[in-house]
Design an enzyme around this catalytic site. Sequence first.
Site, PDB file in Angstrom:
ATOM      1  N   LYS A  76       0.845  -1.196   0.000  1.00  0.00           N
ATOM      2  CA  LYS A  76       0.000   0.000   0.000  1.00  0.00           C
ATOM      3  C   LYS A  76       0.881   1.248   0.000  1.00  0.00           C
ATOM      4  O   LYS A  76       1.903   1.294   0.696  1.00  0.00           O
ATOM      5  CB  LYS A  76      -0.879  -0.044   1.253  1.00  0.00           C
ATOM      6  CG  LYS A  76      -1.904   1.071   1.390  1.00  0.00           C
ATOM      7  CD  LYS A  76      -2.750   0.851   2.644  1.00  0.00           C
ATOM      8  CE  LYS A  76      -3.813   1.899   2.838  1.00  0.00           C
ATOM      9  NZ  LYS A  76      -4.642   1.652   4.043  1.00  0.00           N
ATOM     10  N   SER A 151      -9.702   1.517   3.253  1.00  0.00           N
ATOM     11  CA  SER A 151      -8.884   2.348   2.404  1.00  0.00           C
ATOM     12  C   SER A 151      -7.884   1.567   1.553  1.00  0.00           C
ATOM     13  O   SER A 151      -7.449   2.063   0.514  1.00  0.00           O
ATOM     14  CB  SER A 151      -8.113   3.364   3.255  1.00  0.00           C
ATOM     15  OG  SER A 151      -7.220   2.698   4.133  1.00  0.00           O
ATOM     16  N   SER A 175      -9.619  -1.140   7.317  1.00  0.00           N
ATOM     17  CA  SER A 175      -9.115  -0.967   5.954  1.00  0.00           C
ATOM     18  C   SER A 175      -8.416  -2.159   5.334  1.00  0.00           C
ATOM     19  O   SER A 175      -8.068  -2.110   4.155  1.00  0.00           O
ATOM     20  CB  SER A 175      -8.182   0.234   5.886  1.00  0.00           C
ATOM     21  OG  SER A 175      -8.950   1.401   5.848  1.00  0.00           O
TER      22      SER A 175
HETATM   23  N1  GLN Z   1     -13.052   3.274   6.846  1.00  0.00           N
HETATM   24  C1  GLN Z   1     -12.365   3.680   8.021  1.00  0.00           C
HETATM   25  C2  GLN Z   1     -12.062   5.154   7.972  1.00  0.00           C
HETATM   26  O1  GLN Z   1     -12.434   5.752   7.032  1.00  0.00           O
HETATM   27  C3  GLN Z   1     -11.129   2.867   8.205  1.00  0.00           C
HETATM   28  C4  GLN Z   1      -9.910   3.408   7.585  1.00  0.00           C
HETATM   29  C5  GLN Z   1      -8.702   2.567   7.853  1.00  0.00           C
HETATM   30  O2  GLN Z   1      -8.777   1.496   8.458  1.00  0.00           O
HETATM   31  N2  GLN Z   1      -7.559   3.078   7.458  1.00  0.00           N
HETATM   32  O3  GLN Z   1     -11.481   5.713   8.843  1.00  0.00           O
END
Ligand code: GLN
Length: 477
Positions: A76, A151, A175
């Site tokens: 990532k 994400s 994420s």
């Molecule tokens: N969807 C969650 C957020 O928007 C998780 C994001 C993540 O785990 N980086 O914060």
Amino acid sequence: MITYKNHSEKLQKLLSGELSLEENVKYFLSEIEKKKNLNSFNFVLEESALEQAQKVSEKIRNNNYGKLAGMVVAIKDVLALKDKPLTCSSKILKNFVSLYTATAVQKLIDEDAVIIGKTNCDEFAMGSSNENSAFGPALNPVDTTRVPGGSSGGSAVAVAANLCDVALGTDTGGSIRQPAAFCGVYGLKPTYSRVSRYGLTAFASSFDSIGPFAHNVEDASKVLEVISGKDEKDSTSVDIPVPSFSSDIKTLEKKLRIGVPKEYFGEGLNQEIKDAIGAVIEKLKNSGFEIVDISLPHNEYTIATYYILTTAEASSNLARYDGARYGFRSDNSSTLLDMYMNSRSEGFGKEVKRRIMLGTYVLSAGYYDAYYRKAQKVRRLIKNDFDKAFEQVDVIMGPTTPSLPFKLGEKSEDPLEMYLGDIYTTSANLAGIPGINIPIANSAEGLPIGLQILAKQFNEAELLKMSYFIEQELLNK
Ligand code: GLN
């Protein structure tokens, strides 16, 4: 094309000469090119990947190779790799090149994995759909009109579309698990502090964890085994022994007790997901596992608590992007203050700005007690719920997401609606416990459905054994 079912089999084929690693890497590179429309990579590292492949092949020939020899991994684009771009899918870091390599990534390289590229994600890992990326959204390979989740969307897509063997993602509130569920692959979030965060661009430092996406439990276990462990460069990384997860997965000694929280099956859960999870639990019951009804009474506060605490941490972590030290600087400014303001206003995307504002607000003198301090207390209550549950059961099962992968644009104008999709994942990060997504079924429309399993802190071993059992005994049959 030579196929293999997991890394162990791949390694056998590399050792026997049936498979050439250079050819294998070239194959992935051509697949990435062919499936460019999925937009899963921000950067493809063609040259360094082929170079590393050559080096590893040589080591294999000399019978002197690491645990992950020949595993092709995508990472990532929030993880640092020396001399390569590190953008966090943002405009503000668009031209930033990393000066060093993240510990987790270095450990993969030291064990002879090949890093093939840096994957797309929501800007600074904030989002659930990969739509908040300065590189544009990644698309779900199962149905390209739908989001891959976020994400770490690009990492999930890279595995699901067979563009690499394994990918690293990060999980602050789901994420890894949520995009894994949306794309139909395995996604493992380790216990907080199991894996060093050195070289991971911070979003919410007391939540962030690095983990793998994989086609199978064994590969995920191997990667976890390699990236785990104490690191002097991250004082929060924990100094406890790392079990040999990948060899242990086949030995489920006792019939684990499985907790099913009533709060995970309430209103808002898609019926097809509910039925699919129910069917797996039924099968486990028939296989002799004890199914225990449990309760996580503070579950309804997880989203609010998560978004108060993570935005607070994000507002502080992202203060460093001021136009002076990293990446983008606005050139429309006449004073220093203007330069700070314009660089941040022009450099950050909408969602990141929203979170910085929210975080600054909840930390402000007048509201600190009402929001931030209160949320810290509720975080403890949520953790206590899990501690209590794990006195009764070994693992907890439920859905990973309340909905099937949604259409691009469907939720992007409604942040609250988007946040609500994190209902089953954020609690693991609030409590610091490990969790995994297992792709268990497809909906009538052919969209992936994920099962989530959670375990006690540092009990990835049982989490993975349970996952392996489900993969081998219930799904592969
Ligand atoms: N969807 C969650 C957020 O928007 C998780 C994001 C993540 O785990 N980086 O914060």
